[in-house]
Write a protein that holds these residues in place. Sequence first.
Motif, PDB file in Angstrom:
ATOM      1  N   THR A 197       0.834  -0.843   0.155  1.00  0.00           N
ATOM      2  CA  THR A 197       0.461  -0.132   0.142  1.00  0.00           C
ATOM      3  C   THR A 197       0.599   1.596   0.069  1.00  0.00           C
ATOM      4  N   SER A 198       1.787   1.069   0.807  1.00  0.00           N
ATOM      5  CA  SER A 198       2.991   2.629   1.000  1.00  0.00           C
ATOM      6  C   SER A 198       3.571   2.910  -0.270  1.00  0.00           C
ATOM      7  N   LEU A 199       4.067   1.729  -1.133  1.00  0.00           N
ATOM      8  CA  LEU A 199       4.562   1.714  -2.164  1.00  0.00           C
ATOM      9  C   LEU A 199       3.981   2.155  -3.698  1.00  0.00           C
ATOM     10  N   ASP A 258      13.869  11.079  -4.967  1.00  0.00           N
ATOM     11  CA  ASP A 258      11.928  10.929  -3.945  1.00  0.00           C
ATOM     12  C   ASP A 258      11.778   9.614  -3.746  1.00  0.00           C
ATOM     13  N   GLN A 259      11.460   8.717  -4.916  1.00  0.00           N
ATOM     14  CA  GLN A 259      11.194   7.150  -5.297  1.00  0.00           C
ATOM     15  C   GLN A 259      12.376   6.817  -4.175  1.00  0.00           C
ATOM     16  N   VAL A 260      13.342   6.891  -4.314  1.00  0.00           N
ATOM     17  CA  VAL A 260      14.660   6.086  -3.853  1.00  0.00           C
ATOM     18  C   VAL A 260      14.643   5.961  -2.358  1.00  0.00           C
ATOM     19  N   VAL A 261      14.144   7.104  -2.176  1.00  0.00           N
ATOM     20  CA  VAL A 261      14.240   7.716  -0.511  1.00  0.00           C
ATOM     21  C   VAL A 261      12.709   7.244   0.095  1.00  0.00           C
ATOM     22  N   VAL A 262      11.499   6.729  -0.727  1.00  0.00           N
ATOM     23  CA  VAL A 262      10.640   6.409  -0.511  1.00  0.00           C
ATOM     24  C   VAL A 262       9.801   4.689  -0.186  1.00  0.00           C
ATOM     25  N   THR A 317      12.884   3.848   2.830  1.00  0.00           N
ATOM     26  CA  THR A 317      12.060   4.166   4.250  1.00  0.00           C
ATOM     27  C   THR A 317      10.936   3.579   4.080  1.00  0.00           C
ATOM     28  N   CYS A 318      10.013   2.752   2.807  1.00  0.00           N
ATOM     29  CA  CYS A 318       9.272   1.838   3.103  1.00  0.00           C
ATOM     30  C   CYS A 318       9.753   0.404   3.810  1.00  0.00           C
ATOM     31  N   MET A 319      10.304   0.022   3.244  1.00  0.00           N
ATOM     32  CA  MET A 319      11.453  -1.336   3.027  1.00  0.00           C
ATOM     33  C   MET A 319      12.095  -1.286   5.083  1.00  0.00           C
ATOM     34  N   ILE A 320      12.655  -0.200   5.457  1.00  0.00           N
ATOM     35  CA  ILE A 320      12.992  -0.258   6.465  1.00  0.00           C
ATOM     36  C   ILE A 320      11.386   0.144   7.673  1.00  0.00           C
ATOM     37  N   GLY A 321      10.165   0.045   6.885  1.00  0.00           N
ATOM     38  CA  GLY A 321       9.041   0.531   7.871  1.00  0.00           C
ATOM     39  C   GLY A 321       8.477  -1.155   8.031  1.00  0.00           C
ATOM     40  N   PHE A 322       8.554  -1.948   6.738  1.00  0.00           N
ATOM     41  CA  PHE A 322       8.139  -3.260   6.305  1.00  0.00           C
ATOM     42  C   PHE A 322       8.621  -4.269   7.407  1.00  0.00           C
TER      43      PHE A 322
END
Length: 69
Positions: free
Chosen positions: A24-26, A39-43, A46-51
Amino acid sequence: MMNHIRMLENPIIRWLIAFLYLGTSLFLLIVAGDLPKVDQVVVTITCMIGFFVVPIALKGYVNSAPEGY
């Protein structure tokens, strides 16, 4: 009705929630958000860390729940 907190004791449920979070986040941030490449790389990072944080946080939530739930 099954208790929702005890349902989170199952690692499969926690990882399923983590996969739903990641997908959902990605989708919302990269596909629907139309971000520049940097910004896509940063997001994505960040989402992978959150995963990996989501299942750990859910396990901590289950462990801190009072007895009887």
